[in-house]
Design an enzyme around this catalytic site. Structure first.
Site, mmCIF file in Angstrom:
data_model
loop_
_atom_site.group_PDB
_atom_site.id
_atom_site.type_symbol
_atom_site.label_atom_id
_atom_site.label_comp_id
_atom_site.label_asym_id
_atom_site.label_seq_id
_atom_site.Cartn_x
_atom_site.Cartn_y
_atom_site.Cartn_z
ATOM 1 N N GLU A 84 32.935 74.223 38.481
ATOM 2 C CA GLU A 84 31.575 74.608 38.491
ATOM 3 C C GLU A 84 30.987 74.071 40.037
ATOM 4 O O GLU A 84 30.169 74.933 40.403
ATOM 5 C CB GLU A 84 30.679 74.171 37.364
ATOM 6 C CG GLU A 84 30.937 74.533 35.976
ATOM 7 C CD GLU A 84 30.723 76.136 36.113
ATOM 8 O OE1 GLU A 84 30.007 76.554 37.071
ATOM 9 O OE2 GLU A 84 31.183 76.704 35.409
ATOM 10 N N TYR A 96 21.496 75.126 36.374
ATOM 11 C CA TYR A 96 22.619 75.944 35.916
ATOM 12 C C TYR A 96 23.898 75.205 35.697
ATOM 13 O O TYR A 96 24.450 75.488 34.410
ATOM 14 C CB TYR A 96 22.985 76.994 37.190
ATOM 15 C CG TYR A 96 24.182 77.686 36.847
ATOM 16 C CD1 TYR A 96 24.525 78.409 36.106
ATOM 17 C CD2 TYR A 96 25.350 76.861 37.605
ATOM 18 C CE1 TYR A 96 25.809 78.894 35.886
ATOM 19 C CE2 TYR A 96 26.752 77.537 37.434
ATOM 20 C CZ TYR A 96 26.769 78.344 36.706
ATOM 21 O OH TYR A 96 28.000 78.963 36.302
ATOM 22 N N ASP A 114 22.876 82.377 36.355
ATOM 23 C CA ASP A 114 23.306 82.238 37.763
ATOM 24 C C ASP A 114 23.002 83.560 38.182
ATOM 25 O O ASP A 114 22.269 84.527 37.616
ATOM 26 C CB ASP A 114 24.758 81.997 37.718
ATOM 27 C CG ASP A 114 25.459 82.978 37.214
ATOM 28 O OD1 ASP A 114 25.194 83.904 36.419
ATOM 29 O OD2 ASP A 114 26.702 83.179 37.446
ATOM 30 N N CYS A 128 29.228 94.467 36.555
ATOM 31 C CA CYS A 128 27.851 94.932 37.084
ATOM 32 C C CYS A 128 27.812 94.213 38.200
ATOM 33 O O CYS A 128 27.068 93.362 38.648
ATOM 34 C CB CYS A 128 27.118 94.191 36.127
ATOM 35 S SG CYS A 128 25.183 94.877 36.404
ATOM 36 N N CYS A 148 31.123 99.773 31.284
ATOM 37 C CA CYS A 148 30.329 98.436 30.887
ATOM 38 C C CYS A 148 29.957 98.604 29.366
ATOM 39 O O CYS A 148 29.423 99.456 28.869
ATOM 40 C CB CYS A 148 29.048 98.548 31.551
ATOM 41 S SG CYS A 148 27.943 97.036 31.303
#
Length: 350
Positions: free
Chosen positions: A40, A123, A141, A193, A203
């Site tokens: 992360e 986040y 995010d 996306c 999608c």
DNA sequence: GATCCGTGGCC
DNA sequence: TGGCCAAGGAT
């Protein structure tokens, strides 16, 4: 909607080194919080493709949070070189030391505990909770911002639209599979996306997407206008000694805070907007040597463009080095310890 | 809230 | 080719 997204993720979600796939989770595999945290931090403002080799290198060099905590900081900084945003590396090391020495090597699973650690913000705290502990979280995010602003066709520009986005995102989260849900919506943003030419035909949310219905997906997210980047000028001095494999360049360590904090640099002037205010090279040079102008390099940082005029000189024999200066090899493995702007300057002098 | 922090890939 | 973009955080 959440069932459609999770079904898509079960089928199409990416397999990443730090990720527990749904079938593994069902089989009882638990994520290594250290590995999730490491990934992360590296993935902050950084693509998966760019971070992946660094992730493998760090886990190989330092398999546990205790190993990383006990590593010399300069080794951590050198290993991070090229990834950018070097405050992340300083905070990474400080965070590892806090977890290793104050928390017995155990990462917290609560938001407050996570947020208190260096380098972990809103986040990342939610992401670790979801991915490492499979606990309820609200991961927002840039991927989620893009997905949500399109699905709800949010016209307000970022970053002011953020609270509205968070509210909508929370309304869609799946409390039963928080870890998979968080990673699913980020994968959706990364794979389907996308910023340009999104694959709406594939999608799972296309039928529920307001922007898709209007046919203006690529307008979102709307962003505030950005400022123009000023240009700064400076002189850089590359002192070389030795030949071939043993060739070395004179470097010093930058101050801990600010731009390229804690990283290596070649000696040089301050970087100023007015090129006419720069001193002459003989006046600014760290040593009195036979300098030649080796070239000019340009490097674009987040908020300004740097143009350096590079001077080079060989050094034979001994010299009184400036305070804090030392030699490092210019062959690739050591040159990797230099941030990119400095690599360009050294390269221009070779 | 605005600004400061890298880098490489993309079209 | 140059502007845009990327799993943000600290101050």
């Amino acid at each position: 909607m959440r069932a459609r997204l999770l079904a898509w993720y079960d089928r199409e979600g990416r397999t990443l080194p730090w990720r527990i796939r749904p079938e593994e989770r069902v089989a009882g595999r638990v994520a290594d919080a250290y590995a999730v945290w490491l990934s992360e931090i590296m993935l902050q403002q950084t693509t998966v493709a760019h971070a992946a080799p660094y992730y493998a290198k760090f886990l190989s060099l330092w398999p546990t949070v205790h190993d990383l905590a006990d590593a010399p900081r300069e080794d951590v900084m050198a290993a991070w070189a090229g990834l950018g945003y070097y405050a992340r590396a300083r905070n990474l090391h400080a965070c590892a030391q806090a977890v290793s020495r104050e928390l017995g090597g155990v990462f917290p699973s609560d938001l407050e505990g996570l947020r208190a650690l260096p380098g972990i913000g809103e986040y990342t705290a939610h992401a670790i909770r979801a991915a490492a502990f499979n606990l309820p979280a609200s991961v927002v995010d840039a991927n989620v911002e893009r997905v949500i602003t399109r699905v709800f066709r949010i016209e307000a520009p970022l970053p002011s639209a953020k609270p509205d986005i968070r509210k909508h995102a929370a309304s869609l989260a799946d409390p039963a599979r928080p870890g998979d849900y968080a990673q699913a919506i980020m994968d959706l943003g990364a794979v389907i996306c996308t910023p340009r030419a999104p694959s709406c035909g594939a999608c799972p949310w296309a039928a529920h997407c307001a922007a898709r219905a209007a046919g203006d997906q690529e307008r979102y997210p709307v962003k505030a206008a950005k400022k123009v980047k000023p240009v700064r000028h400076g002189l850089a001095f590359v002192v070389l000694r030795g030949e071939g494999e043993g060739r070395e360049v004179l470097v010093r360590t930058r101050p801990d805070k600010g731009l390229l904090g804690g990283m290596l640099e070649v000696p040089g002037t301050d970087w100023v907007v007015d090129a006419g205010a720069l001193p002459g090279f003989s006046e600014a040079a760290p040593l009195a040597l036979r300098w030649r102008e080796a070239g000019r390099i340009t490097h674009v940082f987040t908020h300004f463009e740097l143009r350096l005029t590079v001077f080079a000189a060989p050094l034979s024999g001994e010299a009184n080095l400036p305070d804090g200066a030392r030699w490092v090899g210019v062959h690739p493995i050591r040159a990797a310890g230099l941030p990119t702007a400095m690599k360009k300057a050294v390269q221009a002098a070779l």
